[in-house]
Every structure is written in C-alpha cells, then in structure tokens.
Design a protein around this motif. Structure first.
Motif, PDB file in Angstrom:
ATOM      1  N   ARG A 138       0.840  -1.206   0.000  1.00 57.49           N
ATOM      2  CA  ARG A 138       0.000   0.000   0.000  1.00 57.49           C
ATOM      3  C   ARG A 138       0.870   1.248   0.000  1.00 57.49           C
ATOM      4  O   ARG A 138       0.542   2.242  -0.642  1.00 57.49           O
ATOM      5  N   MET A 139       1.986   1.218   0.711  1.00 63.63           N
ATOM      6  CA  MET A 139       2.911   2.351   0.665  1.00 63.63           C
ATOM      7  C   MET A 139       3.372   2.588  -0.764  1.00 63.63           C
ATOM      8  O   MET A 139       3.399   3.728  -1.244  1.00 63.63           O
ATOM      9  N   TYR A 140       3.719   1.510  -1.442  1.00 64.72           N
ATOM     10  CA  TYR A 140       4.174   1.609  -2.828  1.00 64.72           C
ATOM     11  C   TYR A 140       3.068   2.190  -3.702  1.00 64.72           C
ATOM     12  O   TYR A 140       3.298   3.093  -4.504  1.00 64.72           O
ATOM     13  N   GLN A 141       1.874   1.678  -3.541  1.00 62.26           N
ATOM     14  CA  GLN A 141       0.738   2.120  -4.348  1.00 62.26           C
ATOM     15  C   GLN A 141       0.435   3.604  -4.102  1.00 62.26           C
ATOM     16  O   GLN A 141       0.177   4.356  -5.035  1.00 62.26           O
ATOM     17  N   LEU A 142       0.501   4.031  -2.861  1.00 62.64           N
ATOM     18  CA  LEU A 142       0.250   5.440  -2.540  1.00 62.64           C
ATOM     19  C   LEU A 142       1.328   6.357  -3.123  1.00 62.64           C
ATOM     20  O   LEU A 142       1.035   7.462  -3.575  1.00 62.64           O
ATOM     21  N   GLU A 143       2.565   5.892  -3.121  1.00 63.58           N
ATOM     22  CA  GLU A 143       3.666   6.709  -3.640  1.00 63.58           C
ATOM     23  C   GLU A 143       3.742   6.703  -5.158  1.00 63.58           C
ATOM     24  O   GLU A 143       4.191   7.675  -5.757  1.00 63.58           O
ATOM     25  N   ASN A 144       3.332   5.612  -5.792  1.00 64.55           N
ATOM     26  CA  ASN A 144       3.535   5.450  -7.224  1.00 64.55           C
ATOM     27  C   ASN A 144       2.257   5.423  -8.054  1.00 64.55           C
ATOM     28  O   ASN A 144       2.325   5.421  -9.285  1.00 64.55           O
ATOM     29  N   GLY A 145       1.122   5.352  -7.401  1.00 64.55           N
ATOM     30  CA  GLY A 145      -0.141   5.339  -8.123  1.00 64.55           C
ATOM     31  C   GLY A 145      -0.418   4.054  -8.874  1.00 64.55           C
ATOM     32  O   GLY A 145      -1.317   3.993  -9.716  1.00 64.55           O
ATOM     33  N   THR A 146       0.330   3.022  -8.588  1.00 64.83           N
ATOM     34  CA  THR A 146       0.157   1.730  -9.245  1.00 64.83           C
ATOM     35  C   THR A 146       0.543   0.624  -8.268  1.00 64.83           C
ATOM     36  O   THR A 146       1.235   0.876  -7.278  1.00 64.83           O
ATOM     37  N   HIS A 147       0.106  -0.576  -8.553  1.00 59.30           N
ATOM     38  CA  HIS A 147       0.445  -1.708  -7.688  1.00 59.30           C
ATOM     39  C   HIS A 147       1.834  -2.233  -8.030  1.00 59.30           C
ATOM     40  O   HIS A 147       2.240  -2.228  -9.186  1.00 59.30           O
ATOM     41  N   PHE A 148       2.548  -2.687  -7.017  1.00 52.01           N
ATOM     42  CA  PHE A 148       3.872  -3.264  -7.205  1.00 52.01           C
ATOM     43  C   PHE A 148       3.726  -4.665  -7.791  1.00 52.01           C
ATOM     44  O   PHE A 148       2.929  -5.463  -7.316  1.00 52.01           O
ATOM     45  N   LYS A 149       4.492  -4.921  -8.816  1.00 54.50           N
ATOM     46  CA  LYS A 149       4.470  -6.246  -9.438  1.00 54.50           C
ATOM     47  C   LYS A 149       5.864  -6.840  -9.369  1.00 54.50           C
ATOM     48  O   LYS A 149       6.854  -6.147  -9.595  1.00 54.50           O
ATOM     49  N   MET A 150       5.897  -8.120  -9.069  1.00 55.70           N
ATOM     50  CA  MET A 150       7.164  -8.833  -8.980  1.00 55.70           C
ATOM     51  C   MET A 150       6.992 -10.163  -9.682  1.00 55.70           C
ATOM     52  O   MET A 150       5.962 -10.822  -9.521  1.00 55.70           O
ATOM     53  N   GLU A 151       7.983 -10.528 -10.455  1.00 54.83           N
ATOM     54  CA  GLU A 151       7.893 -11.762 -11.221  1.00 54.83           C
ATOM     55  C   GLU A 151       7.870 -12.975 -10.294  1.00 54.83           C
ATOM     56  O   GLU A 151       8.669 -13.083  -9.370  1.00 54.83           O
ATOM     57  N   SER A 152       6.937 -13.871 -10.546  1.00 56.26           N
ATOM     58  CA  SER A 152       6.818 -15.113  -9.766  1.00 56.26           C
ATOM     59  C   SER A 152       7.777 -16.147 -10.336  1.00 56.26           C
ATOM     60  O   SER A 152       8.154 -16.053 -11.487  1.00 56.26           O
ATOM     61  N   PRO A 153       8.140 -17.123  -9.566  1.00 57.76           N
ATOM     62  CA  PRO A 153       7.807 -17.328  -8.152  1.00 57.76           C
ATOM     63  C   PRO A 153       8.743 -16.526  -7.241  1.00 57.76           C
ATOM     64  O   PRO A 153       9.858 -16.206  -7.613  1.00 57.76           O
ATOM     65  N   TYR A 154       8.260 -16.226  -6.081  1.00 63.71           N
ATOM     66  CA  TYR A 154       9.065 -15.541  -5.075  1.00 63.71           C
ATOM     67  C   TYR A 154       8.539 -15.910  -3.699  1.00 63.71           C
ATOM     68  O   TYR A 154       7.406 -16.327  -3.541  1.00 63.71           O
ATOM     69  N   GLN A 155       9.385 -15.751  -2.715  1.00 66.19           N
ATOM     70  CA  GLN A 155       9.007 -15.941  -1.327  1.00 66.19           C
ATOM     71  C   GLN A 155       8.510 -14.591  -0.790  1.00 66.19           C
ATOM     72  O   GLN A 155       8.935 -13.530  -1.256  1.00 66.19           O
ATOM     73  N   ILE A 156       7.630 -14.637   0.196  1.00 63.44           N
ATOM     74  CA  ILE A 156       7.106 -13.402   0.783  1.00 63.44           C
ATOM     75  C   ILE A 156       8.242 -12.497   1.254  1.00 63.44           C
ATOM     76  O   ILE A 156       8.227 -11.292   1.001  1.00 63.44           O
ATOM     77  N   GLN A 157       9.229 -13.066   1.906  1.00 63.83           N
ATOM     78  CA  GLN A 157      10.335 -12.251   2.415  1.00 63.83           C
ATOM     79  C   GLN A 157      11.099 -11.580   1.279  1.00 63.83           C
ATOM     80  O   GLN A 157      11.571 -10.450   1.429  1.00 63.83           O
ATOM     81  N   ASP A 158      11.198 -12.245   0.124  1.00 63.70           N
ATOM     82  CA  ASP A 158      11.859 -11.623  -1.032  1.00 63.70           C
ATOM     83  C   ASP A 158      11.103 -10.375  -1.475  1.00 63.70           C
ATOM     84  O   ASP A 158      11.704  -9.345  -1.791  1.00 63.70           O
ATOM     85  N   LYS A 159       9.791 -10.458  -1.508  1.00 63.64           N
ATOM     86  CA  LYS A 159       8.980  -9.314  -1.918  1.00 63.64           C
ATOM     87  C   LYS A 159       9.060  -8.197  -0.881  1.00 63.64           C
ATOM     88  O   LYS A 159       9.137  -7.011  -1.230  1.00 63.64           O
ATOM     89  N   ILE A 160       9.055  -8.563   0.398  1.00 60.11           N
ATOM     90  CA  ILE A 160       9.209  -7.570   1.466  1.00 60.11           C
ATOM     91  C   ILE A 160      10.544  -6.844   1.307  1.00 60.11           C
ATOM     92  O   ILE A 160      10.595  -5.609   1.314  1.00 60.11           O
ATOM     93  N   ASP A 161      11.619  -7.610   1.154  1.00 56.31           N
ATOM     94  CA  ASP A 161      12.949  -7.013   1.013  1.00 56.31           C
ATOM     95  C   ASP A 161      13.038  -6.110  -0.210  1.00 56.31           C
ATOM     96  O   ASP A 161      13.636  -5.026  -0.155  1.00 56.31           O
ATOM     97  N   THR A 162      12.446  -6.540  -1.320  1.00 54.01           N
ATOM     98  CA  THR A 162      12.455  -5.746  -2.547  1.00 54.01           C
ATOM     99  C   THR A 162      11.692  -4.443  -2.359  1.00 54.01           C
ATOM    100  O   THR A 162      12.167  -3.372  -2.768  1.00 54.01           O
ATOM    101  N   LEU A 163      10.522  -4.510  -1.744  1.00 55.52           N
ATOM    102  CA  LEU A 163       9.733  -3.296  -1.513  1.00 55.52           C
ATOM    103  C   LEU A 163      10.465  -2.326  -0.588  1.00 55.52           C
ATOM    104  O   LEU A 163      10.453  -1.117  -0.819  1.00 55.52           O
ATOM    105  N   ILE A 164      11.091  -2.835   0.441  1.00 55.55           N
ATOM    106  CA  ILE A 164      11.844  -1.978   1.359  1.00 55.55           C
ATOM    107  C   ILE A 164      12.948  -1.248   0.600  1.00 55.55           C
ATOM    108  O   ILE A 164      13.158  -0.049   0.785  1.00 55.55           O
ATOM    109  N   LYS A 165      13.613  -1.965  -0.303  1.00 57.02           N
ATOM    110  CA  LYS A 165      14.676  -1.363  -1.099  1.00 57.02           C
ATOM    111  C   LYS A 165      14.112  -0.340  -2.086  1.00 57.02           C
ATOM    112  O   LYS A 165      14.599   0.789  -2.174  1.00 57.02           O
ATOM    113  N   VAL A 166      13.054  -0.712  -2.815  1.00 66.72           N
ATOM    114  CA  VAL A 166      12.456   0.176  -3.812  1.00 66.72           C
ATOM    115  C   VAL A 166      11.900   1.441  -3.154  1.00 66.72           C
ATOM    116  O   VAL A 166      12.023   2.539  -3.700  1.00 66.72           O
TER     117      VAL A 166
END
Length: 139
Positions: free
Chosen positions: A104-132
């Motif tokens: 939601r932070m990403y969506q509020l800042e960028n006006g779009t939903h964050f997309k990440m190529e599957s497959p991924y682990q939840i922690q990978d997506k968390i880490d990526t979002l924190i970095k982005v």
C-alpha cells in the motif's frame, strides 16, 4: 469499530450512490474513527511497545498495523515502518500483513500496484519493496 462503518459503505453506495450526502456522512465517520484509532495505537505503542503475539494473540498483535494501514498519510506510514518491520522480524506481526502494508505504501507513492515476477518468497517481496521504497538508510 472501524469495520462497522466500512461494511456499510457498499450498501450506502448501492442505495444512494457515491455522490450522496449519506455516502459523504459514512466517510466522515470512517475518517474520524480511523484518526481516533491511530491515536490509540500511538498511545499503546508509546506506553507498551509493539504487542507480543504470544501474550495477546496473533489477531490482536496485528491490530496496530491494520489501523495504520488504513491511513494514506505517508509520513505516518514511514514513522511506523521500523516498528512494524521489527515486529514482523520478531514474529509479532504477520508477514503477509506487513507485506500488505508495504504494498500500500508503494501504491500510494507510485499510483500503481507493485508487481514482482513469480515465483518468489514473501520475504523476497518484502525485502524488494523496502529497497524500492528506500525505507532503510543507505549507509
């Protein structure tokens, strides 16, 4: 309490429409309740720290994040990010909910939903979002 008013929203839209006085009134109640809940979370976290899931139960431990998740105030979200990250790392906040908070932070800042190529682990997506979102100091 906040869900009580949110659950009424769809029936009000169906009966009166989004441009109605009734719709406007329900959103005033939702926003007031959200602010009241944010204040309560602030006091709770200041006085007791993040609740431990083993002590209060998983559902209750998720409440602070759920309350702040409703906010569109990015400064507020950034303020609570380290608290929620620490709680998630300690197992006191469900990692899926923490991910939702970051998305939601990403969506509020960028006006779009964050997309990440599957497959991924939840922690990978968390880490990526924190970095982005640049939520950690680069040092």
């Amino acid at each position: 309490m906040d869900q009580k008013f949110r659950k009424l929203e769809s029936s009000i839209v169906a009966e009166f429409g989004q441009d109605s006085r009734e719709y406007s009134e329900i959103w005033k109640l939702i926003e007031y309740t959200d602010l009241e809940n944010q204040y309560r979370v602030k006091l709770l976290l200041e006085k007791f720290g993040y609740p431990e899931a083993e002590v209060v139960g998983t559902q209750a431990a998720n409440v602070p994040c759920l309350v702040i998740h409703h906010s569109t105030d990015q400064a507020l979200r950034h303020h609570y990010f380290p608290v929620f990250e620490d709680a998630a790392n300690q197992g006191n906040l469900d990692s899926n909910l923490f991910l939702l908070f970051l998305e939601r932070m990403y969506q509020l800042e960028n006006g779009t939903h964050f997309k990440m190529e599957s497959p991924y682990q939840i922690q990978d997506k968390i880490d990526t979002l924190i970095k982005v979102l640049q939520l950690r100091d680069p040092s």
